[in-house]
Design an enzyme around this catalytic site. Structure first.
Site: not given
Ligand SMILES: *Cc1c(COP(=O)(O)O)cnc(C)c1O
Length: 402
Positions: A190, A246, A60, A158, A339-341, A292
């Site tokens: 999770h 995962r 992701k 969540r 800064c930005m850049d 800045y």
């Molecule tokens: C992001 C995520 C993971 C991976 O988590 P890590 O801590 O990066 O290994 C696994 N499962 C779900 C549902 C996530 O949102």
């Protein structure tokens, strides 16, 4: 369900510019080398920890800023059998980019174009009753069986469902499966605090997960893939392995539990290296305010180096006066405001640094270089955020020939 009106176009994968592996970095302000062999080896190492279980590599957020498609290829080369892409739009873009491996996605709003997702062979998550209903409707519309994973909230608080919502989804899913509308390939959840090994919530969530699996079985479901372990659980809690792990951040060679150990401790290797070039080096008298707000003032005759990266590139402004960098083997801290850049380094009077010299911003722990973890610690965040926010102006160069 009418999904044809006012659907936004699917976003393409983030517009990261990429360089060929043999490209010269001459003339570049900054670049990120992504070591695909490290990705492959990290996935293989995580897979060894998981024994017979499969590996779903989480890619992701454009593979945590590393670039989705090349990372996906490397993860598959390392033995991953599945990829996870949180947002449906990004999963569709990955398919459009030629990714053919199994992909699970878990974030989409009501009214999303699930028919296209199903036609694209994307495994959809039923995380709430409305999502299961929309998946079923889309599968009927397409005339195929949709492969789904059901997401239980076992205590993260969540996504996913719990209580009667979850029980109802199990019952409905069993009926839909019997009708050939869906195939419940997986059930997952999770952790909230897997990065705090020994926290009682970990055991508690596993018990709730196992109770949910038992309930699903009583409802008639036989999911092949039961999965719970993120990186932290994969590295510290083998009892959470089930049928598939995962991992996300560890795929990139970053530790989710830096207080327990860094990448080397876990047999991982950081995949991202960020290098910039000094574009101005000049002598500076003592007592000069820098950048800045003059939040940093030189204390002696010195030399200043200008680094052409800023918060538009993901260098956190909070890293002002605390972010680490290395030039010519010497370690420095950002001088004054980011800064930005651009930002400034106070190189010291005796610095031999010259315009064009490379500046290592993110390197490897094993080489004593600044790391994403160092940046994270400096600004009280997590290494995930440092690599993921690296901006699209920094071209990625993929090394390793995968
Ligand atoms: C992001 C995520 C993971 C991976 O988590 P890590 O801590 O990066 O290994 C696994 N499962 C779900 C549902 C996530 O949102």
């Amino acid at each position: 369900m009418d999904t044809t009106h006012s659907q936004p176009p699917h976003p393409t994968t983030a517009a990261l510019s990429t360089l060929p592996a043999d490209a010269s970095t001459e003339g570049l302000s900054a670049w990120a080398d992504i070591d695909l062999e490290a990705i492959r080896d990290n996935v293989a190492a995580l897979g060894r920890r998981a024994g017979d279980a499969e590996v779903m590599a989480v890619v992701k957020g454009d593979a945590y800023g590393h670039g989705l498609l090349p990372v996906a290829r490397a993860a598959l080369a390392g033995g991953a059998s599945y990829l996870a892409i949180a947002q449906l739009g990004e999963a569709l873009a990955a398919r459009a980019g030629g990714l053919t491996a199994p992909v699970l996605t878990w974030l989409f709003p009501p009214g999303a174009d699930l028919a296209t997702a199903i036609r694209s062979d994307i495994t959809l998550t039923a995380a709430a009753p409305w999502a299961l209903a929309e998946i079923a409707a889309a599968a009927r519309e397409v005339g195929t069986t949709a492969t789904i994973h059901i997401k239980a909230d076992t205590g993260l608080g969540r996504g996913g469902s719990w209580g009667e919502d979850l029980s109802g989804m199990f019952r409905d899913a069993a009926r839909l499966e019997a009708d050939g509308v869906i195939d419940v390939e997986g059930i997952f959840s999770h952790f909230a605090r897997a990065d705090e090994p020994g926290d009682p919530s970990i055991r508690a969530q596993q018990e709730v997960f196992e109770a949910a699996l038992a309930e699903a079985e009583r409802a008639g479901l036989r999911p092949r893939l039961r999965h719970l372990a993120n990186s932290a659980a994969t590295l510290t809690n083998p009892s959470a392995t089930y049928d598939m792990i995962r991992p996300g951040v560890s795929v990139y060679g970053l530790s989710p539990v830096p207080d327990v150990g860094g990448p080397t401790h876990f047999g991982l290797r950081e995949a991202m290296r960020v290098t910039a070039r000094l574009i101005n080096v000049k002598d500076c008298p003592p007592g000069q305010g820098i950048s800045y707000g003059h939040r940093y003032t030189t204390t002696e005759q010195t030399r200043l180096g200008l680094v052409p990266l800023g918060y538009a590139d993901g260098i956190p402004r909070h890293a002002s006066s605390v972010g680490p960098a290395q030039v010519g083997g010497r370690r420095y801290t950002v001088a004054g405001r980011v800064c930005m850049d651009q930002f400034v380094l106070d190189l010291g009077a005796d610095s031999p640094a010259a315009v064009g010299d490379p500046v290592t911003l993110i390197g490897q722990e094993a080489k004593g270089e600044p790391t994403a973890q160092d940046w994270a610690a400096a600004i009280d965040t997590i290494n995930y955020e440092i690599v993921t926010r690296l901006g699209s102006r920094v071209p990625r160069r993929y090394l390793g020939g995968l």
